[in-house]
Design an enzyme around this catalytic site. Structure first.
Site, mmCIF file in Angstrom:
data_model
loop_
_atom_site.group_PDB
_atom_site.id
_atom_site.type_symbol
_atom_site.label_atom_id
_atom_site.label_comp_id
_atom_site.label_asym_id
_atom_site.label_seq_id
_atom_site.Cartn_x
_atom_site.Cartn_y
_atom_site.Cartn_z
ATOM 1 N N ASP A 71 -30.346 20.118 28.181
ATOM 2 C CA ASP A 71 -31.016 21.006 27.499
ATOM 3 C C ASP A 71 -30.256 20.930 26.885
ATOM 4 O OD1 ASP A 71 -32.567 22.616 26.826
ATOM 5 O OD2 ASP A 71 -31.710 24.392 28.850
ATOM 6 N N THR A 99 -34.792 20.766 22.925
ATOM 7 C CA THR A 99 -34.485 22.652 23.085
ATOM 8 C C THR A 99 -35.912 22.561 23.041
ATOM 9 O OG1 THR A 99 -33.121 24.369 22.458
ATOM 10 C CG2 THR A 99 -33.404 22.575 21.016
ATOM 11 N N GLY A 100 -35.889 24.030 23.445
ATOM 12 C CA GLY A 100 -37.315 24.770 22.617
ATOM 13 C C GLY A 100 -36.368 25.765 21.594
ATOM 14 N N ASN A 148 -37.466 25.554 32.995
ATOM 15 C CA ASN A 148 -37.996 25.178 31.593
ATOM 16 C C ASN A 148 -38.028 23.559 32.039
ATOM 17 O OD1 ASN A 148 -35.958 25.466 31.061
ATOM 18 N ND2 ASN A 148 -36.949 25.887 28.974
#
Lengths: 372, 1140
Positions: free
Chosen positions: B419, B693-694, B834
């Site tokens: 992440d 990653t978002g 997440n």
């Protein structure tokens, strides 16, 4: 297998179950700094040897240098041992014991006797050990090995009356317990061997055979004991038991010497130590050296008088009589000597090979560029 | 094999697979009578239904069923079952060894496991009790009653206060808020930390007190419990005085789920519909299925091989036995007759013989191996928790091990999925600068908590803005002070509201679900505008002149990840209506109609490249009419019963447009300490690092550059929406694969030449949308193709960045790689909720104890405080664990081949009678005590290379990649070595015994001496073989290795030294001592040990000299270096020169 990793069901937010698996999960709330000990940090001082051509080389040479002389020594010793072996089974029609071997019966009242003559080419100087050898006789068969009762043989009176079940089918006879019970005892070797020296002038001199010291000392004195000790009258002690089926005598009639009678009879003890392999020999008698002047067994002709009782033909067995001198390393066996010489040479050879390799590649390795 | 998917992930799948909750199939429904009150007569028959109570049961056993159930569970394991069978066979038929030999170890293993599992279950019972007994408030007869949670029943009306967690699944009846809404965070359910709004039933929202609720007569009809969190269909029938009941539909927006927490709402009343194990959370619960390591898989494969060997050995011997026995004089010679019963069982005899051989050879698959492996894993994992270097002072915690089963898998990792936020970066946002109309403002880094008035605290990069600019500037600052959801927490010790924020630091602080917002508000504080509090729906701001400005907060249009922006509507003191909006550049710029777009955009892009997180701020002035319209719009959307979310989104879309751009902010999320160094090391160790990653592409890419994931020389391949808009996906994919493969083709020749310096390396950037397109099954089913091409590209890229990923997509990516054709070992690391999906999906999941809660850490297999600790975790611990367990497994098979093969050979010399070669005591204790401790200790503390070198030289990790120490080739080598040694032992003894004596008194030895000789050589050889493999001799090793040899000798002396009264045989009496009294026996033992060890030593030395691995080179080199260094290894170099 034992620790299936398991994690407690977690219902986050609602409550937090401390996961119980893994060593550390429990007291996770404790924020304790781990101890700075060498063990816990895996930094114990240690010797870190590495096997390289360089380090192993000397070891190989040393092994070679030590093993080869030992091997030569063993080989020479083994070669100096005198050993003579004669097969008296009587398979051939020409052999003296042929008739005896044909008319086999355990219970024949008249023992069959035969005489085998042989001659020794070389004199036997030191003490001579007389063995009988059997082949194709499976003393190490499982059913056979376990068919004995050690507590009975150790003088336990309860076991005398009620031998172990392992002894079946040699446990009781005519509703009387057999002493000693079991297949091993039942098949006790019962040939009698006598040795005669034939003088050049034709007279037969019997050679005295010592029957003491053929069994392990511990066996004779600790492991095997007559019930109630040796001082009692054995006939009384063994009352209520019967002899093994194949025996002619009761166990208390094996010898006249009370020290060598009953369960502590040395011939019996020797037989009870089951052999490792189907071809084996057992110590029968010892011929003591009389004086320093004359050899124990001078060269010349001998006769072996055999009272032929023991049947081996049914299972294609062989019977032998062996005369052997003994050195510190035992009887004649070139194996150890040859093996030592071979291994020593191989090590030496490998040492040389490694030396070459070390010379050729050793430097390359040390100077090789290692990315750091 | 293992379908590992937690409930959490599963529900995500549901969400993706069944996004539409429209049509329902009513399989069954339940009727809930609110407050257990019957409806007015005549409507419907009152049928009380039985529902489970609210008890949560996670424990597996009860006091009564523990023993049978646990035993059943344990014997379901194939290995335990095998040993049980062997034990039973020994009990039933006449076998060569006593049942104790296998019964005792089995009993030990079963007992230890049962105790451990019993203890764990006891802990679960305790936890269950804690949950079940926590108090809940229930309305009964108009009064609030406290009850224990597990006594809650369906139909009870529950009162839940702020920050309490819902005890079961509830239908919201009324709230403390007038509009009948409440806010809930479901972070513990799905990882979304934002507050969600739930709605009370319109017709009951006025029932606001206990008394009122007591008058409520209603029933709820709803479907039977089902696990989908986002799906609920029901109907409430409200009975009023003699009227027809009013029926209202109920949807998922009315359902408060167990596990969620009430936020920002004083209290709610709700009625229980699903309780206990029927709640959606409990239905979603799925135990974290066990992950199995690659080593374990190899071990099982080896076991099967050995089982085959065992069966064939037994079969061969049985057949040969009958061939040999065909001659009756061999089968039953006169000296060795069978008993009657033995003669009779002729038909089943063959089978029992086979079983007897099985029993005789069964030690080739040792019980003790499982015990040792378990102990090794369990004890070994302590070294991770003990590691001081992985202890973080800041959070006061070290590494955590949640599963010790995967220790060695840490040494096998090929792909790392990480992440970004909170993992690579610190998730500690710092306001860096803002840009208003192109003018850049940078607050002084340090303010000592003092708010510096005026522009003193500001470095103006550009020339001072004009008066018009000044106005914009202040509007911008106000916008940032107003447009957020930050809350101010004042310390309780402070009395008096006067001692506010301006009194100094420490009295109050900002909290928010988003650290960016906190950073922004704090940044504003440093620039002179301080957000004080939200009071009576008015936001108070302290401006540069120390005056308090008050704005009435009218509407908040919450942030969501689809819109990627949020807005507020406020009324200023002067009565003007403002709409302030802040959001991602991509979602703001298209909605801007005026403002200095170009300058701001340039700055934003510049900042993004620097790795800063950027937000844009815009506003618009609203007229009162416009505001009225907006209110109308929002109201209707909020009250919509169907597709409320969609309607809200539409309303937001209509409202948030025609902005005037104010400026942009830049917030830095600093890289974690040594993140770049760690990634570089991991790269060098041959691992591929993927960042999932978002975040948006530019920021993520910047972080990747900063963390050296991409180097300047890396050629970046983009697979993004932008590109696929220009070309179609098909062409892009083929283009990229061609680029990569061309390079690859010319490369295969020197792939082995080492590190990546020489050839071009590629980095791939892909975004979520494109990924979906790649993964999406096509109509004609040609996806496999796309996936394959995509994988092919990925395989040739050293680094991959996946941006704008949804949590589920992270798991999808991991799964895609995990099941690609090489089946690489994957590792996922993350800190937030997440990341849980990918942590659970990957072979090894690592959680970072981050700021976003401990969700990830709790669901992970290992948890570490910081990303940098991953380096030591993999390169040192993983490496060690792998080589340790690899040796453990191989050695165990080896030593049991050595042990059993002589017995097999012996059958050829004892008439295939299953006569054991060794005494029972030796058979039992060989694996339990004579040879067990040295290997266990080895597998705990062996270090073939020094820890520091492993860390310094990550490429050593490549030496053990792909399970290299447990390849078939090596397994076969060990097996053959075992067979060779066994042959040496057996025939060495055979030739020594060959028809002669080897004592100086002429006496003969028997079969037990033969066995003891073989066994002595065996124990010594096997232990010395391990000694040769040991590279790290601490005093413990010396103690254990020499100690266990000494123990063997002492035991043998003792065992043979006494007539044991409890034994019915005395076969070993003085056997060992008699053997030692013979010179040739000694010589033979020495010879045989030398011969057995010789080939292995030669092989080792030759391989090291001729084909050294990197590891071996380093070892050799270290020796040379050591001479110069005066380190603690003084001992090592001095003694190693005398070593072999």
């Amino acid at each position: 297998m034992m620790a299936s990793s398991y994690n407690a069901k977690e219902e986050d937010g609602h409550h937090s179950v401390s996961a119980a698996s893994g060593p550390s999960a429990g007291p996770s709330a404790k924020s304790k700094k781990p101890d700075n000990t060498a063990f816990k940090q895996q930094r114990l001082p240690a010797w870190q040897p590495i096997l390289t051509a360089g380090t192993v080389l000397p070891a190989f040479f040393i092994i070679g240098l030590i093993f080869i002389p030992i091997g030569i020594g063993l080989f020479v010793t083994s070669n100096n041992i005198r050993e003579f072996e004669v097969d008296y089974t009587g398979v051939d029609a020409s052999s003296p014991c042929f008739t005896c071997s044909q008319t086999y019966s355990w219970n024949s009242s008249i023992p069959c006797k035969c005489a085998v003559s042989f001659s020794l080419e070389q004199p036997f100087e030191s003490n001579v050990f007389m063995y009988y050898g059997l082949s194709n006789f499976y003393q190490n068969h499982r059913r056979y090995v376990k068919s004995r009762d050690d507590s009975q043989l150790n003088g336990d009176k309860a076991s005398l009356r009620n031998p172990s079940k392992e002894c079946e089918p040699y446990r009781s006879h005519d509703n009387k317990p057999i002493a000693p019970c079991g297949a091993i005892a039942n098949s006790l070797f019962n040939d009698t061997l006598e040795l005669f020296y034939i003088d050049p002038n034709g007279t037969r001199t019997q050679i005295p055979l010592v029957k003491k010291g053929i069994a392990w000392w511990t066996d004779k004195h600790v492991k095997f004991r007559n019930p109630g000790g040796n001082n009692f009258n054995l006939t009384v002690v063994f009352q209520g038991t019967t002899k093994p089926v194949n025996w002619r005598k009761y166990v208390y009639e094996l010898d006249t010497d009370p020290e060598n009678n009953g369960f502590v009879n040395e011939d019996f003890i020797v037989w009870m130590r089951t052999a490792a392999l189907p071809t084996f020999r057992k110590l029968y008698r010892i011929i003591q050296k009389k004086s320093n002047m004359t050899p124990t067994l001078p060269r010349g002709n001998y006769t072996l008088d055999v009272t032929y009782n023991y049947p081996v033909r049914s299972f294609e067995g062989r019977k032998r009589m062996i005369l052997s001198t003994i050195s510190w390393m035992g009887g004649k066996n070139p194996f150890l000597g040859i093996a030592y010489i071979t291994v020593g040479s191989v090590c030496f050879f490998l040492g040389v090979v490694l030396l070459i390799i070390h010379h050729k590649y050793g430097n390359r390795n040390n100077s090789a560029d290692i990315p750091n | 094999m293992c379908t590992k998917r937690s409930g959490w992930v599963r529900l995500l799948y549901y969400r993706y697979l069944y996004p539409c909750t429209g049509e329902e199939n009513w399989v069954d429904s339940r009727t809930v009578y609110i407050g257990h009150r019957e409806p007015p007569p005549g409507t419907e028959a009152y049928i009380p239904q039985r529902f489970p109570d609210n008890r949560i049961v996670s424990s597996k056993y009860t006091f009564w069923n523990f023993v049978p159930k646990n035993l059943f569970e344990q014997f379901r394991r194939i290995a335990n079952f095998y040993f049980l069978i062997i034990f039973l066979v020994q009990l039933i038929i006449d076998t060569p060894t006593s049942p104790i030999t296998s019964g005792l170890p089995l009993f030990f293993v079963i007992t230890v496991t049962a105790i451990k599992q019993g203890y764990e279950d006891w802990l679960r019972h305790k936890a269950d009790n804690a949950v079940n007994q926590c108090p809940v408030h229930i309305i009964q007869h108009g009064k609030v009653v406290r009850k224990q949670s597990h006594k809650l029943r369906v139909g009870d009306i529950v009162l839940v206060k702020e920050d309490e967690t819902f005890p079961c699944d509830l239908i919201l009846l009324s709230t403390s808020r007038d509009d009948g809404t409440c806010f809930v965070t479901t972070a513990s359910l799905d990882g979304e930390s934002s507050h969600k709004t739930y709605y009370a039933v319109q017709d009951t929202k006025s029932f606001n007190t206990e008394q009122e609720l007591d008058t409520l007569r209603a029933t709820i009809e709803c479907e039977q419990p089902q696990p989908d969190l986002y799906k609920f269909v029901g109907r409430i029938n409200i009975y009023q005085e003699r009227d027809e009941p009013i029926a209202r539909p109920l949807g998922s927006e009315n359902v408060l789920l167990r596990g969620a927490t009430l936020k920002n709402t004083e209290y709610v009343y709700a009625v229980a519909i699903y309780t206990g194990m029927e709640t959606k959370m409990a239905l979603n619960y799925q135990s974290k299925s066990q992950k199995r390591s690659a080593v374990e898989k190899s071990m099982n494969a080896f076991l099967i091989v050995y089982l085959c060997i065992l069966l064939s050995k037994a079969l061969i011997n049985t057949v040969l036995k009958y061939v040999w026995q065909a001659n009756p004089n061999r089968d039953e010679p006169w000296y060795n007759e069978k008993t009657e019963s033995e003669r009779q069982r002729h038909l089943i005899r063959a089978f029992t013989d086979f079983l007897a051989f099985m029993v005789l050879f069964n030690y080739i698959i040792p019980v003790s191996m499982y015990v040792t492996v378990e102990m090794q894993k369990f004890l070994g994992s302590y070294f991770i928790t003990w590691d001081e270097e992985m202890f973080d002072d800041e959070i006061g915690e070290g590494a955590l091990v949640n599963t010790s089963d995967l220790n060695e898998e840490l040494g096998q990792v090929e792909y790392i999925f990480t992440d970004k936020t909170g993992t690579l970066t610190e998730n500690n946002m710092e306001f860096i600068e803002c840009c208003v109309d192109g003018h850049v403002y940078v607050p002084h880094a340090i303010c000592n908590g003092q708010i510096l008035p005026g522009a003193l605290g500001i470095d103006m990069i550009d020339s001072s803005p004009g008066p018009d600019g000044k106005e914009h500037e202040e509007l911008f600052f106000r916008a940032l002070c107003l447009c957020h959801t930050v809350q101010v927490k004042e310390e309780e010790t402070v009395d008096g509201i006067k001692r506010g924020i301006h009194q100094g630091k420490g009295t109050s602080f900002y909290i928010s679900s988003s650290p960016d917002e906190v950073a922004l508000v704090e940044g504003m504080k440093r620039l002179g505008f301080t957000y004080l509090r939200l009071k009576d729906n008015h936001m108070e701001i302290l401006n540069r002149e120390d005056e308090i400005e008050r704005f009435e907060l009218l509407e908040v249009l919450n942030f969501d990840s689809v819109r990627r922006r949020m807005s507020v509507i406020v009324r200023s003191g002067t009565g003007e209506l403002y709409l302030f909006c802040k959001g991602a550049d991509s979602s703001i710029f298209p909605r801007v109609i005026s403002g200095k777009v170009e300058q701001v955009r340039a700055r934003v892009e510049h900042n993004a490249v620097e790795g800063l997180r950027t937000l844009c701020v815009a506003y618009k002035l609203l007229t009162f009419e416009e505001y009225q319209d907006i209110c109308q719009l929002l109201e209707t959307a909020k009250l919509a019963l169907q597709e409320r979310d969609k309607k809200l989104a539409e309303a937001y879309d209509a409202i948030e447009r025609d902005f005037i751009l104010l400026g942009a902010t830049a917030v830095e999320d600093r890289l974690q300490d040594k993140a770049a160094d760690t990634i570089e090391s991991l790269h060098k160790a041959g691992m591929k690092v993927w960042v999932l990653t978002g975040d948006k592409m530019e920021t993520a890419a910047a972080t990747c550059y900063a963390s050296k994931l991409f180097r300047r020389s890396t050629q970046i391949l983009e697979l993004t929406t932008k590109r696929t808009e220009e070309q179609n996906l098909h062409d892009v994919l083929f283009d990229l694969s061609r680029t990569v493969l061309r390079q690859h083709g010319s490369l295969t020749r020197d792939t082995f030449s080492g590190l990546s310096n020489e050839f071009q390396d590629y980095g791939l950037i892909i975004d979520g949308a494109t990924l979906t397109a790649v993964m999406k099954p096509d109509q004609d089913g040609s996806t496999g193709n796309y996936k394959e091409i995509f994988l092919e590209i990925c395989r040739n890229c050293s680094a991959v960045l996946c941006c704008r990923m949804a949590p589920l997509q992270k798991a999808q990516i991991v799964k895609l790689i995990k099941f690609s054709k090489e089946h690489p070992i994957t590792l996922a690391i993350g800190d937030g909720a997440n990341d849980v999906s990918m942590i659970l999906e990957a072979h090894v999941g690592i959680g970072i104890m981050g700021k976003e809660g401990r969700q990830a850490a709790r669901n992970s297999d290992y948890a570490i405080p910081k990303f940098k600790h991953l380096k030591k975790m993999l390169l040192v611990h993983g490496h060690y664990y792998y080589i340790r367990i690899a040796e453990l497994v191989q050695y165990f098979f080896y030593k049991n081949v050595c042990f059993i093969f002589p017995q097999f050979l012996y059958q050829f010399f004892c008439g295939f009678s299953q006569q054991p070669l060794y005494d029972t005591a030796y058979l039992t204790l060989y694996n339990i005590s004579f040879t067990s401790l040295p290997i266990l200790l080895y597998s705990l503390i062996e270090q073939h290379i020094n820890m520091d070198i492993l860390k310094r030289d990550p490429s050593l990790y490549r030496d053990i990649a792909k399970n290299s120490l447990l390849r078939w080739r090596i397994f076969i080598y060990w097996t053959f070595l075992g067979v060779f040694d066994a042959v040496v032992f057996f025939f060495g003894a055979y030739f020594l015994f060959d028809n002669t004596t080897f004592t100086s008194n002429g006496q003969m030895f028997g079969n037990w001496t033969f066995g003891t000789l073989v066994f002595t050589v065996l124990v010594f050889t096997v232990t010395l073989k391990l000694a040769l493999d040991t590279h790290y001799w601490t005093w413990i090793n010396h103690f254990v290795i020499w100690g266990s040899l000494l123990f063997y000798v002492v035991f043998s002396l003792l065992w043979g030294g006494i007539i044991w009264p409890f034994l019915n045989y005395q076969r070993m009496y003085y056997v060992f001592m008699q053997m030692l009294s013979s010179g040739p026996a000694w010589l033979c033992i020495i010879l045989l040990i030398t011969v057995s060890l010789l080939p292995d030593v030669v092989k080792k030395v030759m391989c090291r000299a001729l084909w050294p691995t990197t590891t071996e080179r380093i070892q050799t080199k270290r020796k040379c270096l050591n001479v110069e260094q005066s380190t603690i290894f003084m001992l090592s170099q001095t003694s190693s020169s005398i070593s072999f």
